[in-house]
Design a protein around this motif. Structure first.
Motif, PDB file in Angstrom:
ATOM      1  N   LEU A 191      -9.234  19.031   5.101  1.00 35.99           N
ATOM      2  CA  LEU A 191     -10.440  18.381   5.626  1.00 35.99           C
ATOM      3  C   LEU A 191     -11.693  18.910   4.940  1.00 35.99           C
ATOM      4  N   GLY A 192     -11.663  20.162   4.535  1.00 36.39           N
ATOM      5  CA  GLY A 192     -12.820  20.767   3.883  1.00 36.39           C
ATOM      6  C   GLY A 192     -13.167  20.137   2.553  1.00 36.39           C
ATOM      7  N   ASN A 193     -12.208  19.465   1.927  1.00 36.60           N
ATOM      8  CA  ASN A 193     -12.462  18.827   0.637  1.00 36.60           C
ATOM      9  C   ASN A 193     -13.293  17.559   0.767  1.00 36.60           C
ATOM     10  N   ASN A 194     -13.039  16.769   1.792  1.00 36.57           N
ATOM     11  CA  ASN A 194     -13.783  15.535   1.993  1.00 36.57           C
ATOM     12  C   ASN A 194     -13.744  15.134   3.466  1.00 36.57           C
ATOM     13  N   PRO A 195     -14.466  15.859   4.311  1.00 35.39           N
ATOM     14  CA  PRO A 195     -14.390  15.592   5.753  1.00 35.39           C
ATOM     15  C   PRO A 195     -14.996  14.263   6.180  1.00 35.39           C
ATOM     16  N   LEU A 196     -15.792  13.650   5.324  1.00 38.31           N
ATOM     17  CA  LEU A 196     -16.422  12.386   5.697  1.00 38.31           C
ATOM     18  C   LEU A 196     -15.521  11.179   5.473  1.00 38.31           C
ATOM     19  N   GLU A 197     -14.352  11.387   4.888  1.00 43.12           N
ATOM     20  CA  GLU A 197     -13.456  10.253   4.654  1.00 43.12           C
ATOM     21  C   GLU A 197     -12.791   9.778   5.943  1.00 43.12           C
ATOM     22  N   CYS A 198     -12.769  10.617   6.958  1.00 41.83           N
ATOM     23  CA  CYS A 198     -12.157  10.229   8.229  1.00 41.83           C
ATOM     24  C   CYS A 198     -13.174   9.495   9.097  1.00 41.83           C
ATOM     25  N   ALA A 199     -12.654   8.644   9.948  1.00 41.20           N
ATOM     26  CA  ALA A 199     -13.497   7.780  10.783  1.00 41.20           C
ATOM     27  C   ALA A 199     -14.236   8.562  11.865  1.00 41.20           C
ATOM     28  N   VAL A 200     -15.333   7.975  12.307  1.00 41.78           N
ATOM     29  CA  VAL A 200     -16.051   8.504  13.458  1.00 41.78           C
ATOM     30  C   VAL A 200     -15.206   8.192  14.692  1.00 41.78           C
ATOM     31  N   ALA A 201     -15.006   9.199  15.531  1.00 37.79           N
ATOM     32  CA  ALA A 201     -14.171   9.053  16.732  1.00 37.79           C
ATOM     33  C   ALA A 201     -14.932   8.326  17.830  1.00 37.79           C
ATOM     34  N   PRO A 202     -14.218   7.599  18.675  1.00 32.13           N
ATOM     35  CA  PRO A 202     -14.875   6.911  19.796  1.00 32.13           C
ATOM     36  C   PRO A 202     -15.638   7.875  20.708  1.00 32.13           C
ATOM     37  N   GLU A 203     -15.195   9.127  20.775  1.00 30.75           N
ATOM     38  CA  GLU A 203     -15.852  10.124  21.620  1.00 30.75           C
ATOM     39  C   GLU A 203     -17.278  10.421  21.190  1.00 30.75           C
ATOM     40  N   SER A 204     -17.648  10.042  19.981  1.00 30.89           N
ATOM     41  CA  SER A 204     -19.017  10.289  19.499  1.00 30.89           C
ATOM     42  C   SER A 204     -20.055   9.634  20.404  1.00 30.89           C
ATOM     43  N   ARG A 205     -19.691   8.523  21.008  1.00 30.26           N
ATOM     44  CA  ARG A 205     -20.634   7.845  21.908  1.00 30.26           C
ATOM     45  C   ARG A 205     -20.979   8.705  23.112  1.00 30.26           C
ATOM     46  N   LYS A 206     -20.053   9.567  23.537  1.00 28.95           N
ATOM     47  CA  LYS A 206     -20.263  10.400  24.723  1.00 28.95           C
ATOM     48  C   LYS A 206     -20.940  11.730  24.397  1.00 28.95           C
ATOM     49  N   ALA A 207     -20.813  12.147  23.160  1.00 34.42           N
ATOM     50  CA  ALA A 207     -21.315  13.465  22.768  1.00 34.42           C
ATOM     51  C   ALA A 207     -22.704  13.348  22.154  1.00 34.42           C
ATOM     52  N   LYS A 208     -23.337  14.475  22.004  1.00 36.75           N
ATOM     53  CA  LYS A 208     -24.661  14.502  21.389  1.00 36.75           C
ATOM     54  C   LYS A 208     -24.570  14.754  19.893  1.00 36.75           C
ATOM     55  N   ARG A 209     -23.391  14.638  19.344  1.00 40.64           N
ATOM     56  CA  ARG A 209     -23.185  14.858  17.917  1.00 40.64           C
ATOM     57  C   ARG A 209     -22.080  13.953  17.397  1.00 40.64           C
ATOM     58  N   GLU A 210     -22.028  13.838  16.097  1.00 41.01           N
ATOM     59  CA  GLU A 210     -20.989  13.013  15.485  1.00 41.01           C
ATOM     60  C   GLU A 210     -19.651  13.751  15.539  1.00 41.01           C
ATOM     61  N   ILE A 211     -18.661  13.074  16.062  1.00 39.79           N
ATOM     62  CA  ILE A 211     -17.294  13.594  16.104  1.00 39.79           C
ATOM     63  C   ILE A 211     -16.456  12.700  15.213  1.00 39.79           C
ATOM     64  N   ARG A 212     -15.646  13.304  14.383  1.00 40.84           N
ATOM     65  CA  ARG A 212     -14.751  12.543  13.516  1.00 40.84           C
ATOM     66  C   ARG A 212     -13.314  12.822  13.901  1.00 40.84           C
ATOM     67  N   GLU A 213     -12.425  11.917  13.483  1.00 39.14           N
ATOM     68  CA  GLU A 213     -11.011  12.077  13.801  1.00 39.14           C
ATOM     69  C   GLU A 213     -10.157  11.889  12.567  1.00 39.14           C
ATOM     70  N   MET A 214      -9.193  12.771  12.425  1.00 43.37           N
ATOM     71  CA  MET A 214      -8.205  12.660  11.365  1.00 43.37           C
ATOM     72  C   MET A 214      -6.892  12.288  12.040  1.00 43.37           C
ATOM     73  N   LEU A 215      -6.302  11.188  11.625  1.00 44.27           N
ATOM     74  CA  LEU A 215      -5.024  10.752  12.188  1.00 44.27           C
ATOM     75  C   LEU A 215      -3.882  11.295  11.343  1.00 44.27           C
ATOM     76  N   PHE A 216      -2.792  11.682  12.026  1.00 45.60           N
ATOM     77  CA  PHE A 216      -1.638  12.212  11.316  1.00 45.60           C
ATOM     78  C   PHE A 216      -0.376  11.789  12.040  1.00 45.60           C
ATOM     79  N   GLY A 217       0.618  11.357  11.277  1.00 41.99           N
ATOM     80  CA  GLY A 217       1.911  11.009  11.843  1.00 41.99           C
ATOM     81  C   GLY A 217       2.177   9.520  11.788  1.00 41.99           C
ATOM     82  N   LYS A 218       3.355   9.174  12.254  1.00 41.23           N
ATOM     83  CA  LYS A 218       3.784   7.777  12.306  1.00 41.23           C
ATOM     84  C   LYS A 218       4.009   7.405  13.758  1.00 41.23           C
TER      85      LYS A 218
END
Length: 124
Positions: A50-77
């Motif tokens: 994630l440290g290489n390019n953390p902005l490639e992951c989408a903004v998480a829906p929880e960002s609407r509830k928080a006072k900051r931008e939250i991102r989410e990385m999905l993993f698995g099938k």
């Protein structure tokens, strides 16, 4: 358009996220310990990357509830998809939760508790 980060950021796995990862590993099927181990290793590598390019992951829906931008990385099938939720703090990516994608979105209190928590044990 995605912003580019030119330097690698440090990735910190906060206590609650470590607890989540341990729980997910313990929950893995007893009949497939090698598969569970390999999955955990691949997930750990992906988290560190994630440290290489953390902005490639989408903004998480929880960002609407928080006072900051939250991102989410999905993993698995499907049906075993996990969401690693993280924020940026200065020059660091802080992974604060690792939850199954099938779960409901976190509440603001759950977000605040995970970001402020020094103790990896969840409240009982």
């Amino acid at each position: 358009c995605r912003r580019a980060i030119k330097m690698r950021l440090h990735v910190a796995i906060l206590p609650r996220a470590r607890f989540d990862l341990d729980e997910a590993y313990r929950w893995a099927p007893k009949r497939a310990p090698d598969t569970a181990r390999r999955r955990a290793e691949r997930f750990a590598v992906k988290l560190q990357n994630l440290g290489n390019n953390p902005l490639e992951c989408a903004v998480a829906p929880e960002s609407r509830k928080a006072k900051r931008e939250i991102r989410e990385m999905l993993f698995g099938k499907r049906p075993n998809v996990y969401r690693a939720l993280y924020v940026f703090v200065e020059q660091e990516v802080q992974v604060f939760r690792d939850i199954r994608a099938q779960r409901k979105n976190l509440t603001r209190r759950q977000i605040d508790d995970a970001l402020d928590d020094e103790d990896p044990m969840p409240p009982s």
